[in-house]
Each structure stands twice: as C-alpha cells, then as structure tokens.
Design a protein around this motif. Structure first.
Motif, PDB file in Angstrom:
ATOM      1  N   MET A 187       0.899  -1.096  -0.056  1.00 32.61           N
ATOM      2  CA  MET A 187      -0.164   0.014  -0.207  1.00 32.61           C
ATOM      3  C   MET A 187       0.994   1.341   0.006  1.00 32.61           C
ATOM      4  O   MET A 187       1.866   1.110   0.628  1.00 32.61           O
ATOM      5  CB  MET A 187      -0.778  -0.149   1.316  1.00 32.61           C
ATOM      6  CG  MET A 187      -1.383   1.219   1.762  1.00 32.61           C
ATOM      7  SD  MET A 187      -2.698   0.964   2.966  1.00 32.61           S
ATOM      8  CE  MET A 187      -2.012   0.114   4.009  1.00 32.61           C
ATOM      9  N   CYS A 188       0.470   2.128  -0.683  1.00 34.35           N
ATOM     10  CA  CYS A 188       1.424   3.148  -0.710  1.00 34.35           C
ATOM     11  C   CYS A 188       0.715   4.593  -0.479  1.00 34.35           C
ATOM     12  O   CYS A 188       1.076   5.201  -0.200  1.00 34.35           O
ATOM     13  CB  CYS A 188       2.083   3.129  -1.932  1.00 34.35           C
ATOM     14  SG  CYS A 188       2.689   1.519  -1.711  1.00 34.35           S
ATOM     15  N   HIS A 193       9.194  -4.412  -3.753  1.00 31.25           N
ATOM     16  CA  HIS A 193       7.847  -3.841  -3.296  1.00 31.25           C
ATOM     17  C   HIS A 193       6.913  -3.347  -4.492  1.00 31.25           C
ATOM     18  O   HIS A 193       7.358  -2.404  -5.016  1.00 31.25           O
ATOM     19  CB  HIS A 193       7.961  -2.781  -2.272  1.00 31.25           C
ATOM     20  CG  HIS A 193       6.478  -2.314  -1.602  1.00 31.25           C
ATOM     21  ND1 HIS A 193       6.675  -1.929  -0.416  1.00 31.25           N
ATOM     22  CD2 HIS A 193       5.338  -2.339  -2.014  1.00 31.25           C
ATOM     23  CE1 HIS A 193       5.360  -1.805  -0.220  1.00 31.25           C
ATOM     24  NE2 HIS A 193       4.614  -1.828  -0.972  1.00 31.25           N
ATOM     25  N   PHE A 207      -1.431  -6.330   0.698  1.00 34.95           N
ATOM     26  CA  PHE A 207      -1.880  -4.934   0.973  1.00 34.95           C
ATOM     27  C   PHE A 207      -3.207  -4.703   1.108  1.00 34.95           C
ATOM     28  O   PHE A 207      -4.126  -5.753   0.891  1.00 34.95           O
ATOM     29  CB  PHE A 207      -0.883  -3.633   0.078  1.00 34.95           C
ATOM     30  CG  PHE A 207      -1.774  -3.326  -1.127  1.00 34.95           C
ATOM     31  CD1 PHE A 207      -2.043  -4.589  -1.893  1.00 34.95           C
ATOM     32  CD2 PHE A 207      -1.567  -2.208  -1.623  1.00 34.95           C
ATOM     33  CE1 PHE A 207      -2.644  -4.139  -3.181  1.00 34.95           C
ATOM     34  CE2 PHE A 207      -2.001  -1.889  -2.654  1.00 34.95           C
ATOM     35  CZ  PHE A 207      -2.413  -2.824  -3.548  1.00 34.95           C
ATOM     36  N   GLU A 225       2.801  -6.149   3.803  1.00 34.76           N
ATOM     37  CA  GLU A 225       3.406  -5.080   4.679  1.00 34.76           C
ATOM     38  C   GLU A 225       2.487  -5.022   5.824  1.00 34.76           C
ATOM     39  O   GLU A 225       1.294  -4.887   5.717  1.00 34.76           O
ATOM     40  CB  GLU A 225       3.512  -3.904   3.708  1.00 34.76           C
ATOM     41  CG  GLU A 225       2.064  -3.751   3.084  1.00 34.76           C
ATOM     42  CD  GLU A 225       2.489  -2.551   2.030  1.00 34.76           C
ATOM     43  OE1 GLU A 225       3.052  -1.239   2.542  1.00 34.76           O
ATOM     44  OE2 GLU A 225       2.255  -2.609   0.684  1.00 34.76           O
TER      45      GLU A 225
HETATM   46 ZN   LIG Z   1       2.523  -1.399  -0.691  1.00 33.24          ZN
END
Ligand SMILES: [Zn+2]
Lengths: 289, 327
Positions: free
Chosen positions: B1-2, B33, B60, B132
């Motif tokens: 997840m970003c 990633h 994620f 993550e």
């Molecule tokens: Zn991520």
C-alpha cells in the motif's frame, strides 16, 4: 473406501519417503502422522519443501514397479521429494471420518500454491472416497495454470475412471486450447465420444476460418464418428494440409470403421504403408514447422 | 500500500529528461515492493524488458475494505498462485510477503480471523516475509495486530516488511522500530519501507534496512533518491516502485538506476541499491535462490508453466504494438 490396495501403497510410499529424507526430517514428518489436529497437517503440508528440499526422488527399480502396479495408470515420473512427502502425509490421514477427511483435504486445495496444487491433483487417484473428488477434479480442469493442468491430465488415472462424459470432454477441450501434449493424456482414445467429436470439429472449422493452426491430434478423436462432413474435412487435410496434417488424416482414416474413409486412405499408399509398417503413429507425427 | 493519494497534491509535471534506459542495458533489477495484482500484462512485459528479473509483492489493502475472511484467503492464495504464474510467463520470478495490513487491522472481528489464517500461508514456498504490516492511523488495534504479527514472524524466522504511515511519518517510523526491538526482533530482519530524508538516518543508525519508494507526487522522486544515495552510500539501502492501483511507475527501479548512472554513481553501488541488498535482506527467509532468476527458466519448475499458450519456456507471445493489425 479405497479403489486400490491403499494399505500396501501407504507402506511403500512411507518407505520411499523415509529413504529420501534425513533422519531429522523423518522424525519431524512421522510425528505429524500421529497428530490428528488439522492445523498440524496444514502447516506440515505447507512447510514440506523447507524440510525435504525439492530434488527428484531417488528410488530403486523394484519399488518403482511395485508402486505403479498397485495403482495402474499412476506414475512416479517427475516426482520430487517434497511432493512424495506431501502424498505420504495425506496417506496418513484417517479416512474413516469421511466428513473430516474430505474437509481437511479440500481446505488444502483452497489455500494451495502451485506446487501444492500439483501434489494434490496428482494424488487424486490415491485419495479415499474417490467418487467424492469429481467436482474438485473438474474444478482443477478450469485452472489456467499449466502445471496444474498437467498434473490432472498427464498420466493421471483419476479423470479416466471418474469424470463423467461432460467433464471429461471439458478436460480434452482444455488440453487442445492450452496446447498440451495429447499423447500424455491417459485414456484419450478410449473415452472418445460423439459429442466430443462434434465439438472438436466445430472448433477445427473455427480455426480454419480464422486462418489459425489446428492441432492434428484433434482428428484422432473423430475416427469412430466419420460422417460425410468429416470425410470432407479429411479430404481437405489430405489435399491442402501439411505433411503432419496428412499423417493425422491417414491415422484417423486407418482407425475408423468407415469404409469411405478407408477407401480414401487407399489413395495415399505411402502413408498407409507407413502405418502398416508401424513407422507412423500418433507419437511419431512430423513435428510442426 | 502506498498511497492514499489525495489527487490534489499533484503538481503539473515539468517536461522531464527523455527516458533512455540504454545506459543500464544488461543490468538486472529486483523490485522488492510492487503490487502486481493491480497491474496489467503490459507492465510485466515492460518490466522484463527493462531488466527486472524478480520482485516481491507484499499483501496490502485492495483499495476498499474486505468484508469477509474468504476474500483474504482468496487474495493470499492469488499471491502464491495465479499472480506468481502470471509473472513467470514474462520470465520474472515472483515472491510475496503475507500479512494483515494496518488499515484492515482496524476491523477487529475480521482481523482475528485473519490472524488464524496467516499460518496457513506464511510457510509456503516463495513467501519471503511478513508484510506489509505496521501503522497507518496509529490506532490501538493497529498496534495490537502489528505486535501479533511480529511474534508470528519471529516464530517462523521470516523477515518483516514494514509500511510506514503517510501522516506523522517520523513518529510512526520510530514507533515501528521501538516495538520491533521491544519484541526482541533483530533489526537486520526488518525492512522499513517508504523512507524519506527525515527518517532514513535513524533507521540506518539503528541497524534496520531502509527501503525507499520511488512514487510520483506523494513519495520520493528519483532525483532526491540520487542525492540520498550519494549522501548515505549503498549499505542497507534499497529502492522499490510500490506500484499499485494509484498513479505509480512499475519501472521506477530501472529508471532510478539509469538516473543514478547518469549522475555518476558507480555500477557496484547501483547494483546494491537496486538488486543485491533486497536479495540479501529477504533471502534471510531461506526462500530466495538467486539461481532461479540469474538463469531464468533453467531448472526451476516455472519453466514448465505453459499456461494457455503453446509456446516453449512458458513465455507469453508478443504482440506487435506498432501495428494496427491484431491477429
Ligand atoms: Zn505497498
């Protein structure tokens, strides 16, 4: 409960597994045989390659022959140690509690990664309550992952014995659509049927119309169902096809009971002769250009 | 997840240097990633062409909350199954990390069930860590499931891939590290992700791995990354794309390598930052064999994936994108 001598089979697979792993791994694995909790089975099944490695199994000839004799059609060809360890674990599940047994294995299928799926599907013919795995096998055929399909299709005696005609036909169609080696499918010729032949012929016409290649093995499944339309197709193969197509047409005509097809083949004496001399068969088709 | 982008913090892009990846031709990259489930086959093809030989897909948040445990199971199972297969068709070795992400840790009823499910997946082949995981809003529930997953990682001997929050990043990062230490985790088993200029020093000083996400608009740009690489050197530093369903770039790693090369960073340093450090860190799982992707499609079983093609080596056929004819 089983459709083969599962007791003896389990003894032999256990012996085979033991001889392929270290003392320490054997200790770890054999402890799991005694643990009835599903969670222990789950994690042992997943962890297997970490404990056993993934090398091909080492096996002596006598043991190989005896194992394969116990389950005709089953093969150890291509088996690795993690896979045999997984099978060994599954063979130690208690099958008498039918519901629990099926649920445990079914849950392994649901969470499986690819190598686990391969182990599970290639073990299908060895499970207890064979009639209960029909839907699972049909579901596997819907997979798009090559290795999974091969585990079901290649030298696996389960589908031939248990899939009904509809599910079997799906398996064969899938094999054509995914470019599988038809020679490796057990029972391919024995289970040919009119419904399948007609679907395959439609498929062939569709490919022709789109100017795409046709796997010539398709025709072998039509040989018992030659009608006027199919005869026209065979003529087209003889007339316009590549050498590979012509060989397939000749083999199809040769295997058929149709007098018209057999007469057609007589016009191609060199192909007929090659078949009669056993130089030409479905495994010896000229490779695709 | 970003990325919880807010789309307003996007600035109009200035005309950038033309992309030229020729200067990194022949180099191999590892993107530790990237959320391939959200990407297309065109991305896989472009990544393979740019030299990416292996990647890690962390579990994620899918952009909207899951409502039942089966959705988690199917997602984890696709990471070790379908997505791995899809990747192999392009000659890219696919690994993953498995975990409960911080956002969904806040749904406690579901989080409990996920915790029960995780052991079924973390021991699988190619699972190179727990991830993550970490903090998003830094709630009590996030804290609880972060700690539980650290214990799980410790028990399984797996590295941990930590997502650091967008908001209150510096404190969130410190807190993630403090808790890991409190649980007796060796910092060398922990990859702290989404670092920036403010967090990197402490992360490195305390012995953790520092990962940087090169992501347009909301995270690091790669020019800043080049400066950081010059300042801190290549030790324990790695970069990733964290490409997902947002505006992101699956070629971030090779592009940044190209920029580093242009700006005079040595080939050895580039290799550490874009390839070998990630391998060293995640190979502590015992699940990465470099031979699987140095000589792609060699002895590994992936070569037998024929998928729905009749091609050899399991590779996907190429379409000619410059032609208007589709056959
Ligand atoms: Zn991520």
């Amino acid at each position: 409960m089983f459709d083969y001598d599962a007791e003896r089979f389990r003894v032999l697979i256990t012996e085979l597994t033991r001889s392929n792993v270290t003392e320490e791994t054997w200790h770890w694995l054999s402890e799991k045989f005694l643990a009835p909790e599903t969670s222990a089975v789950n994690s042992a099944f997943a962890m297997m390659p970490r404990k056993t490695g993934k090398l091909p199994i080492a096996i002596n000839h006598e043991l190989w022959v005896e194992i394969e004799k116990l389950k005709p059609g089953f093969t150890l060809e291509g088996w690795t140690i993690d896979r045999i360890g997984r099978l060994c674990l599954l063979l130690h599940l208690d099958p008498t509690d039918k519901e629990k047994y099926v649920k445990t294995i079914e849950n392994l299928f649901l969470a499986a990664e690819v190598n686990e799926l391969v182990a599970l599907y290639s073990s299908l013919p060895l499970f207890a309550w064979p009639e209960l795995w029909l839907m699972r096998c049909a579901e596997g055929v819907r997979s798009n992952i090559g290795l999974v399909l091969e585990a079901i299709m290649y030298k696996n005696p389960y589908p031939i014995s248990y899939l009904d005609e509809k599910a079997w036909n799906q398996l064969i169609l899938k094999a054509f659509f995914t470019g599988k080696d038809l020679n490796k499918i057990s029972g391919i010729d024995e289970r040919a049927n009119a419904e399948l032949a007609s679907t395959l012929v439609d498929f062939a016409h569709e490919r022709w119309a789109a100017n795409r290649k046709i796997n010539p093995h398709l025709w072998r499944l039509t040989s018992k169902f030659i009608d006027d339309d199919l005869l026209t197709d065979l003529k087209r193969l003889f007339g316009e096809g590549s050498l590979r197509d012509r060989q397939a047409a000749a083999l199809t005509a040769y295997q058929s009971d149709s007098v018209l097809a057999k007469n057609l083949l007589k016009s191609y004496p060199e192909l007929l002769k090659a078949i009669e001399n056993k130089e030409l068969n479905w495994s010896s088709l000229t490779p695709e250009e | 997840m970003c990325c919880s982008h807010s789309f307003d913090d996007r600035k109009p892009q200035v005309v950038a240097e033309a992309m030229n990846l020729d200067i990194i031709k022949g180099m191999k990259f590892f993107d530790p990633h990237v959320h391939m489930s959200s990407r297309t086959t065109d991305d896989y093809q472009a990544m393979a062409d740019a030299g990416i030989v292996a990647l890690i897909e962390p579990a994620f948040w899918l952009g909207q909350p899951r409502t039942g445990i089966d959705s988690f199971r199917d997602y984890y199972s696709s990471l070790v199954g379908w997505e791995r297969f899809r990747s192999s068709q392009f000659g890219i070795k696919h690994y993953c990390t498995i975990g409960l992400n911080s956002r969904e840790a806040n749904n406690e009823r579901l989080a409990e069930e996920v915790m029960e499910l995780l052991p079924l997946f973390i021991y699988k082949e190619g699972v190179v860590g727990i991830g993550e995981i970490g903090f998003d809003d830094q709630t009590a529930a996030e804290d609880k499931y972060y700690r539980m997953q650290l214990e799980l990682a410790k028990e399984a001997g797996l590295p941990i891939q930590i997502h650091t929050p967008h908001r209150d990043k510096k404190k969130g990062t410190q807190r993630s590290m403090d808790i890991a230490i409190e649980h007796g985790i060796d910092p060398k088993m922990v990859i702290i992700d989404h670092n920036n200029e403010e967090t990197v020093k402490e992360v490195l000083d305390r012995g953790f791995w520092a990962a940087f996400t090169i992501y347009p608009f909301t995270k690091m740009g790669n020019e800043r990354m080049v400066e950081l690489a010059k300042l801190y050197g290549p030790e324990r530093i790695m970069i990733n794309s964290a490409a997902d369903w947002g505006i992101s770039d699956p070629l971030a790693v090779p592009k940044t390598a190209a920029l580093m090369k242009l700006k005079g960073i040595s080939d050895e340093d580039i290799k550490m930052i874009t390839y070998s450090n990630a391998i060293t860190a995640f190979a502590q799982s015992g699940q990465i064999d470099e031979n699987d992707f140095i000589t792609p499609l060699s002895v590994d079983q992936t070569e037998k994936f024929a998928g729905n093609t009749v091609l050899r080596g399991g590779q996907q056929p190429r379409t000619d994108k410059s032609s208007i004819i589709i056959s």
